[in-house]
Design a protein around this motif. Structure first.
Motif, mmCIF file in Angstrom:
data_model
loop_
_atom_site.group_PDB
_atom_site.id
_atom_site.type_symbol
_atom_site.label_atom_id
_atom_site.label_comp_id
_atom_site.label_asym_id
_atom_site.label_seq_id
_atom_site.Cartn_x
_atom_site.Cartn_y
_atom_site.Cartn_z
ATOM 1 N N ASN A 10 55.071 45.551 40.966
ATOM 2 C CA ASN A 10 56.343 45.109 40.405
ATOM 3 C C ASN A 10 56.063 44.394 39.088
ATOM 4 O O ASN A 10 55.616 43.233 39.092
ATOM 5 C CB ASN A 10 57.053 44.191 41.404
ATOM 6 N N PHE A 11 56.305 45.087 37.961
ATOM 7 C CA PHE A 11 56.097 44.483 36.652
ATOM 8 C C PHE A 11 56.888 45.244 35.595
ATOM 9 O O PHE A 11 57.224 46.404 35.771
ATOM 10 C CB PHE A 11 54.618 44.439 36.279
ATOM 11 N N PRO A 24 55.036 35.924 30.114
ATOM 12 C CA PRO A 24 54.413 35.567 31.392
ATOM 13 C C PRO A 24 54.133 36.802 32.248
ATOM 14 O O PRO A 24 54.926 37.741 32.284
ATOM 15 C CB PRO A 24 55.441 34.666 32.063
ATOM 16 N N LEU A 25 52.987 36.784 32.904
ATOM 17 C CA LEU A 25 52.601 37.888 33.784
ATOM 18 C C LEU A 25 53.267 37.732 35.152
ATOM 19 O O LEU A 25 53.278 36.646 35.725
ATOM 20 C CB LEU A 25 51.085 37.922 33.980
ATOM 21 N N GLU A 26 53.786 38.829 35.656
ATOM 22 C CA GLU A 26 54.316 38.852 37.004
ATOM 23 C C GLU A 26 53.154 38.677 37.983
ATOM 24 O O GLU A 26 51.999 38.930 37.635
ATOM 25 C CB GLU A 26 55.022 40.192 37.272
ATOM 26 N N PRO A 27 53.438 38.255 39.229
ATOM 27 C CA PRO A 27 52.365 38.051 40.209
ATOM 28 C C PRO A 27 51.454 39.276 40.388
ATOM 29 O O PRO A 27 50.242 39.118 40.527
ATOM 30 C CB PRO A 27 53.116 37.711 41.502
ATOM 31 N N ASP A 28 52.005 40.476 40.384
ATOM 32 C CA ASP A 28 51.163 41.669 40.537
ATOM 33 C C ASP A 28 50.194 41.823 39.371
ATOM 34 O O ASP A 28 49.055 42.263 39.547
ATOM 35 C CB ASP A 28 52.016 42.933 40.669
ATOM 36 N N PHE A 60 50.897 49.015 31.868
ATOM 37 C CA PHE A 60 49.970 48.168 32.617
ATOM 38 C C PHE A 60 48.856 47.674 31.700
ATOM 39 O O PHE A 60 48.541 46.483 31.659
ATOM 40 C CB PHE A 60 49.410 48.969 33.798
ATOM 41 N N ILE A 61 48.278 48.575 30.944
ATOM 42 C CA ILE A 61 47.204 48.219 30.013
ATOM 43 C C ILE A 61 47.716 47.226 28.967
ATOM 44 O O ILE A 61 47.076 46.211 28.697
ATOM 45 C CB ILE A 61 46.623 49.487 29.357
ATOM 46 N N ASP A 62 48.873 47.526 28.389
ATOM 47 C CA ASP A 62 49.441 46.637 27.371
ATOM 48 C C ASP A 62 49.656 45.222 27.902
ATOM 49 O O ASP A 62 49.462 44.243 27.191
ATOM 50 C CB ASP A 62 50.788 47.169 26.870
ATOM 51 N N ARG A 63 50.039 45.121 29.154
ATOM 52 C CA ARG A 63 50.375 43.823 29.723
ATOM 53 C C ARG A 63 49.173 43.014 30.194
ATOM 54 O O ARG A 63 49.223 41.776 30.168
ATOM 55 C CB ARG A 63 51.347 44.003 30.901
ATOM 56 N N ILE A 64 48.081 43.672 30.656
ATOM 57 C CA ILE A 64 46.977 42.862 31.196
ATOM 58 C C ILE A 64 45.737 42.805 30.330
ATOM 59 O O ILE A 64 44.985 41.848 30.419
ATOM 60 C CB ILE A 64 46.593 43.261 32.636
ATOM 61 N N PHE A 65 45.487 43.797 29.494
ATOM 62 C CA PHE A 65 44.301 43.759 28.628
ATOM 63 C C PHE A 65 44.660 42.983 27.362
ATOM 64 O O PHE A 65 44.751 43.541 26.273
ATOM 65 C CB PHE A 65 43.810 45.180 28.315
#
Length: 170
Positions: A10-11, A24-28, A60-65
């Motif tokens: 969920n993001f 802010p990052l979602e918990p997942d 996903f990559i854009d948000r966590i890396f």
């Protein structure tokens, strides 16, 4: 071993303001970053869609890396510091095009983007494997690809365990 199924996370895949402000990052996504920090070896399996990765993987990559997690800009240095160095990865790409066509005519853009532009840029040493043509493959061919994936996973796991612990970002 931990599995992240991006379809079940969920993001919001959009980085709404780029890197100009913190989103802010979602918990997942927080959990995904924890797992990347913990892992010694990462396996990424993705289809090729329109010579690229699916949008959810790109988001996903854009948000966590992120800068400060995957890499860090350094004053006076042209190349950022790789904060996830000391890790290995295997990229498995499936395609409905012949893998040779993907590599020669299409430029292997999915592999280049993920293996070099994301994982390599962050410090991972990456090996890539391509499977195709999925659309016309037989059950026997798909079973052979799964068996090859299992052999690669065992070999990669053994190599990862033989290495010293991975560097952890600060």
């Amino acid at each position: 071993m931990h599995i992240l199924d991006l379809a079940r996370l969920n993001f919001d895949p959009s980085l709404h303001r780029g890197y100009r402000s913190i989103q802010p990052l979602e918990p997942d996504l927080q959990r995904a970053q924890e797992l990347l920090t913990w892992c010694q070896h990462l396996l990424v399996v993705t289809p090729t869609w329109w010579s690229s990765m699916p949008a959810v993987l790109k988001g996903f990559i854009d948000r966590i890396f992120l800068p400060g997690f995957a890499f860090k800009y350094r004053p006076g240095h042209l190349i950022p510091e790789k904060l996830l160095r000391g890790r290995t990865a295997r990229l498995i790409v499936t395609t409905d095009s012949p893998p040779l066509l993907l590599r020669t005519v299409m430029g292997d853009s999915t592999v280049k983007t993920i293996a070099q532009g994301v994982l390599g840029f962050s410090g991972f040493k990456v090996k890539s494997t391509r499977f195709g043509i999925l659309r016309t493959s037989t059950p026997r061919q798909r079973e052979a690809w799964l068996a090859q994936t299992a052999r690669l996973a065992q070999r990669d796991h053994a190599h990862a365990r033989a290495r010293p612990p991975a560097f952890t970002p600060s």
